[in-house]
Design a protein around this motif. Structure first.
Motif, PDB file in Angstrom:
ATOM      1  N   TYR A 188      50.314  44.212  49.023  1.00  0.00           N
ATOM      2  CA  TYR A 188      49.173  43.388  48.640  1.00  0.00           C
ATOM      3  C   TYR A 188      48.266  43.187  49.845  1.00  0.00           C
ATOM      4  O   TYR A 188      48.713  42.754  50.898  1.00  0.00           O
ATOM      5  CB  TYR A 188      49.654  42.036  48.127  1.00  0.00           C
ATOM      6  N   TYR A 195      42.870  35.962  44.840  1.00  0.00           N
ATOM      7  CA  TYR A 195      43.853  35.176  44.110  1.00  0.00           C
ATOM      8  C   TYR A 195      43.481  33.707  44.225  1.00  0.00           C
ATOM      9  O   TYR A 195      42.652  33.326  45.055  1.00  0.00           O
ATOM     10  CB  TYR A 195      45.270  35.396  44.664  1.00  0.00           C
ATOM     11  N   ASP A 239      47.133  34.619  38.826  1.00  0.00           N
ATOM     12  CA  ASP A 239      47.062  35.455  40.019  1.00  0.00           C
ATOM     13  C   ASP A 239      47.677  34.766  41.235  1.00  0.00           C
ATOM     14  O   ASP A 239      47.610  35.281  42.347  1.00  0.00           O
ATOM     15  CB  ASP A 239      45.621  35.872  40.323  1.00  0.00           C
ATOM     16  N   VAL A 258      52.726  38.609  42.024  1.00  0.00           N
ATOM     17  CA  VAL A 258      51.492  38.003  42.525  1.00  0.00           C
ATOM     18  C   VAL A 258      51.854  37.150  43.729  1.00  0.00           C
ATOM     19  O   VAL A 258      53.033  36.842  43.937  1.00  0.00           O
ATOM     20  CB  VAL A 258      50.812  37.119  41.433  1.00  0.00           C
TER      21      VAL A 258
END
Length: 279
Positions: A149, A154, A243, A273
């Motif tokens: 990531y 987010y 998210d 996430v």
């Protein structure tokens, strides 16, 4: 948001590229200062060597760890030189059992610590120790990123895991800047107790607290229809297209979670996430 001092900690610049990218992206988004701590991990285990060898091996292990820390620092400086954010880089060398010292020193004076998932193919014993040091000794909110990531997109749709524990309340308070900026906050409660102060209105008092801060929150009360609480939470996160997950960390002892498992460990192992957690 109010994250103005962000810290990220790496032991290998090559394997931490996505983590650095994510930290840079968030620092830019929040107009924050980014500190990067490059740690060389000394893997020496004193007492495991024959008499007379300890001093030699200890020095050699320290030299290797120092070299790794300096190499990581050079790579990070080269990476950040081209960025338009405020940043600083520091190095440290520590044995695996003493990582808490340098980590806690910086973590306790940071608004947020960004780390990669400590489990899985890219995880390590050092990564686990760093996460735990930031949570337990640094007393800092820690944002755990899924493997690979690298962005900062987010915090728009947030699943707030609530079980009435102190850890969950601490996480909620620490995440208030995130919750206030979100467009949707879902207070997620799994199998609430039939006895207790919230038995007639699970999540009601928390929802009231958040509303007074301008947070529009909804409450989802879920049955534990899967073997693990973390599995129910993960499924709900997918269902509401969240998210970000906000949750308390290590309601049980670290030893128990390491041996028997627990919601914290399971979420860290399988999170899809980012997860913001506080102990």
């Amino acid at each position: 948001m109010a994250f103005k001092s962000i810290l990220t900690i790496i032991t290998d610049a090559g394997r931490s590229a996505a983590q650095i990218d994510a930290a840079v992206a968030l620092a830019r988004r929040e107009d924050a200062h980014l500190d990067v701590l490059c740690i060389g991990v000394d893997l020496t285990q004193t007492g495991y060597y024959y008499a007379g060898a300890t001093a030699i091996l200890t020095q050699e292990a320290y030299n290797q760890a120092r070299e790794e820390a300096d190499k990581a620092e050079a790579a990070v400086r080269a990476r950040l030189d081209a960025e338009d954010i405020r940043w600083g880089v520091d190095t440290a060398v520590a044995q695996i059992g003493a990582l808490g010292g340098p980590v806690a020193m910086l973590a306790r004076f940071s608004d947020l610590v960004i780390l990669s998932k400590p489990y899985g193919p890219a995880g390590s014993q050092a990564a686990e120790a760093i996460v735990e040091a930031a949570l337990f000794e640094g007393r800092a909110p820690v944002l755990i990123l899924p493997e690979g990531y690298s962005g900062a997109d987010y915090g728009t749709r947030v699943a707030l895991a609530w079980n009435q524990s102190d850890q969950a309340l601490f996480a909620t308070r620490a995440a208030l800047p995130v919750l206030k900026a979100a467009t949707m906050v879902d207070i997620t409660i799994i199998d609430p107790p039939t006895h207790g102060p919230e038995r007639s209105d699970p999540g009601g008092m928390l929802s009231q607290l958040l509303s007074r801060h301008g947070v529009h929150a909804e409450v989802s009360v879920l049955a534990k229809t899967l073997p693990k609480t973390s599995e129910v939470l993960a499924r709900h996160v997918r269902d509401i297209n969240a998210d970000l997950v906000v949750m308390g960390a290590y309601g049980h002892s670290r030893f128990r979670e390491a041996i028997l498992g627990g919601t914290t460990r399971n979420m860290l192992e399988h999170c899809e996430v980012p997860v913001l957690m506080v102990h």
